[in-house]
Design an enzyme around this catalytic site. Structure first.
Site, PDB file in Angstrom:
ATOM      1  N   ASP A  35       0.830  -1.203   0.000  1.00  0.00           N
ATOM      2  CA  ASP A  35       0.000   0.000   0.000  1.00  0.00           C
ATOM      3  C   ASP A  35       0.868   1.259   0.000  1.00  0.00           C
ATOM      4  OD1 ASP A  35      -2.307   1.493   0.042  1.00  0.00           O
ATOM      5  OD2 ASP A  35      -2.602   1.342   2.209  1.00  0.00           O
ATOM      6  N   HIS A  52       2.585   3.395  -8.928  1.00  0.00           N
ATOM      7  CA  HIS A  52       2.450   1.964  -9.240  1.00  0.00           C
ATOM      8  C   HIS A  52       3.695   1.469 -10.002  1.00  0.00           C
ATOM      9  CE1 HIS A  52      -1.487   2.008  -7.636  1.00  0.00           C
ATOM     10  NE2 HIS A  52      -2.055   2.684  -8.625  1.00  0.00           N
ATOM     11  N   LEU A 146      10.561 -21.051  -3.820  1.00  0.00           N
ATOM     12  CA  LEU A 146       9.536 -20.137  -3.288  1.00  0.00           C
ATOM     13  C   LEU A 146       8.271 -20.173  -4.142  1.00  0.00           C
ATOM     14  CD1 LEU A 146       8.757 -17.608  -1.482  1.00  0.00           C
ATOM     15  CD2 LEU A 146       9.750 -16.217  -3.328  1.00  0.00           C
TER      16      LEU A 146
HETATM   17  C1  FPP Z   1      -1.974   0.137  -3.315  1.00  0.00           C
HETATM   18  O1  FPP Z   1      -1.511   1.470  -3.325  1.00  0.00           O
HETATM   19  C2  FPP Z   1      -1.409  -0.620  -4.428  1.00  0.00           C
HETATM   20  C3  FPP Z   1      -2.133  -1.205  -5.433  1.00  0.00           C
HETATM   21  C4  FPP Z   1      -3.581  -1.131  -5.495  1.00  0.00           C
HETATM   22  C5  FPP Z   1      -1.484  -1.922  -6.532  1.00  0.00           C
HETATM   23  C6  FPP Z   1      -0.245  -2.688  -6.259  1.00  0.00           C
HETATM   24  C7  FPP Z   1       0.543  -2.754  -7.500  1.00  0.00           C
HETATM   25  C8  FPP Z   1       1.881  -2.765  -7.611  1.00  0.00           C
HETATM   26  C9  FPP Z   1       2.772  -2.816  -6.436  1.00  0.00           C
HETATM   27  C10 FPP Z   1       2.550  -2.681  -8.954  1.00  0.00           C
HETATM   28  C11 FPP Z   1       2.616  -3.878  -9.818  1.00  0.00           C
HETATM   29  C12 FPP Z   1       2.369  -5.199  -9.226  1.00  0.00           C
HETATM   30  C13 FPP Z   1       2.902  -6.359  -9.695  1.00  0.00           C
HETATM   31  C14 FPP Z   1       2.498  -7.630  -9.065  1.00  0.00           C
HETATM   32  C15 FPP Z   1       3.890  -6.411 -10.759  1.00  0.00           C
HETATM   33  P1  FPP Z   1      -2.576   2.664  -3.436  1.00  0.00           P
HETATM   34  O2  FPP Z   1      -2.704   3.029  -4.861  1.00  0.00           O
HETATM   35  O3  FPP Z   1      -3.848   2.276  -2.771  1.00  0.00           O
HETATM   36  O4  FPP Z   1      -1.834   3.781  -2.622  1.00  0.00           O
HETATM   37  P2  FPP Z   1      -2.523   4.964  -1.765  1.00  0.00           P
HETATM   38  O5  FPP Z   1      -3.270   4.304  -0.636  1.00  0.00           O
HETATM   39  O6  FPP Z   1      -1.348   5.757  -1.294  1.00  0.00           O
HETATM   40  O7  FPP Z   1      -3.424   5.723  -2.695  1.00  0.00           O
END
Ligand code: FPP
Length: 280
Positions: A35, A52, A146
Site C-alpha cells: 500500500d 504503481h 519459493l
Molecule cells: C496500493 O496502493 C497498491 C495497489 C492497489 C497496486 C499494487 C501494484 C503494484 C505494487 C505494482 C505492480 C504489481 C505487480 C504484481 C507487478 P494505493 O494506490 O492504494 O496507494 P494509496 O493508498 O497511497 O493511494
C-alpha cells in the site's frame, strides 16, 4: 538463508541485520498488503500511476529476498475486488505493469526455481492479461522453490463465499446435500490458498491499520506488522526488519506462553475467583 549471504558483503547494513535473524524460526508464509503507491506519487507531485510503476521494483526485490531466505510462500495483494472502483486509466496501467512484470521476470523466476500462482477471480481479468498470467503459472508449475501467490481481483469474503458454494455444489453432485455439514477443514480445503500454509506474518506498508478484505480466513493467527514505509520505498532491509520483529513475537494461538504456563497457579486463581464472587 545461505543464498542471501551470497549477495551480501560484510559491512553492508543488511549483512549485519541478516546475521541477527534466526534461520530456524523463519516464517514459512509471508503475506503483504502493498500500500501507499498513490501517496508516494502525490508527495512527488507525480500522477498516481507513477507510484504503481515505482512499486514494481520492490515486488522484484521482495520476491528475490524471500527466495534467498528460503521462505516457502509469499502472497502479494496486487489488485482487490474493490480496486475496480478506480479510474479506468489507473486500472489499465496496473494491467500493463503486471504484463510487463510477467514478461520480464519469467527467466528470473525459472533461474531461482520460483513457482508463480494467482488467487482471485481471474475470469474477470482482461483476456490478454489472463492468458499471460496463466502462461507463466504453467511455465513455472514444476518449480519447487519459493511459491509466489499473486492476489488479483481478490476479496477475502468472496473467497469464503466461493469456498462454501464449492462445498455445496460438490455435495449436490454427489447426492449428499441432505447430510451436508460444513466445518473448518472443509472450508479451508476449498479456499484459493488450500495448498499453502496460513500466513505466519502479514506485512502492511504505508501505516494503515486495516486488513482490507485480505486473506480473512487465513490470517486468524498471523502476526501483523505495519510499517510507515510506502510500498515503492519497501526494500530488503524493511523485509529483514519485519522478520526480526516477527521472531520477537510470542505466538500463543489462544493458549498460554511458556512464561504464562510456568507462572500459573490454578489452585490460587480458583480461590481468588471464589473470593471475588463471594464478596459481591
Ligand atoms: C496500493 O496502493 C497498491 C495497489 C492497489 C497496486 C499494487 C501494484 C503494484 C505494487 C505494482 C505492480 C504489481 C505487480 C504484481 C507487478 P494505493 O494506490 O492504494 O496507494 P494509496 O493508498 O497511497 O493511494
Amino acid at each position: 538463508m545461505k543464498a542471501l549471504f551470497e549477495v551480501l558483503q560484510p559491512g553492508d547494513p543488511d549483512f549485519e541485520l541478516a546475521g541477527t535473524i534466526d534461520p530456524h524460526r523463519l516464517p514459512k508464509h509471508i503475506a503483504i498488503i502493498m500500500d501507499g503507491n498513490g501517496r508516494w506519487a502525490n508527495r512527488r507531485s507525480l500522477p498516481r500511476v507513477a507510484g504503481h510503476r515505482a512499486g514494481v521494483g520492490p515486488v522484484r526485490s521482495t520476491v528475490e529476498t524471500c527466495a534467498r531466505l528460503g521462505i516457502d510462500v509469499l502472497t502479494l495483494y496486487a489488485f482487490s475486488v474493490e480496486n475496480w472502483k478506480r479510474p479506468r486509466a489507473e486500472i489499465e496501467t496496473l494491467w500493463r505493469l503486471l504484463r510487463f512484470y510477467l514478461g520480464k521476470e519469467l527467466p528470473e523466476l525459472q533461474k531461482n526455481a520460483i513457482r508463480l500462482q494467482a488467487i482471485g477471480r481471474l475470469e474477470a481479468l482482461p483476456p490478454k492479461v489472463r492468458a499471460e498470467l496463466e502462461a507463466v503459472i504453467e511455465a513455472t508449475s514444476h518449480n519447487r522453490g519459493l511459491r509466489v501467490n499473486l492476489a488479483i481481483n481478490y476479496g477475502g469474503r468472496m473467497e469464503i463465499v466461493d469456498a462454501v458454494n464449492g462445498i455445496i455444489e460438490r455435495a449436490r453432485l454427489e447426492g449428499r446435500l441432505d447430510a451436508l455439514r460444513v466445518d473448518e477443514e472443509s472450508i479451508a480445503a476449498q479456499l484459493y490458498t488450500a495448498t499453502s500454509p496460513d500466513p505466519d506474518l502479514l506485512i502492511r506498508t504505508s501505516g494503515e491499520m486495516r486488513i482490507s478484505n485480505f486473506l480473512l480466513w487465513q490470517i486468524a493467527y498471523s502476526e501483523l506488522y505495519v510499517t510507515e514505509t510506502l510500498w515503492p520505498d519497501f526494500n530488503p532491509t524493511e523485509l529483514l526488519k519485519a522478520i526480526l520483529e516477527y521472531q520477537k513475537r510470542d505466538r500463543r494461538y489462544g493458549g498460554l506462553s511458556r512464561e504464562g504456563l510456568n507462572g500459573a497457579r490454578p489452585d490460587r486463581e480458583e480461590n481468588l475467583i471464589e473470593a471475588i464472587v463471594s464478596s459481591r
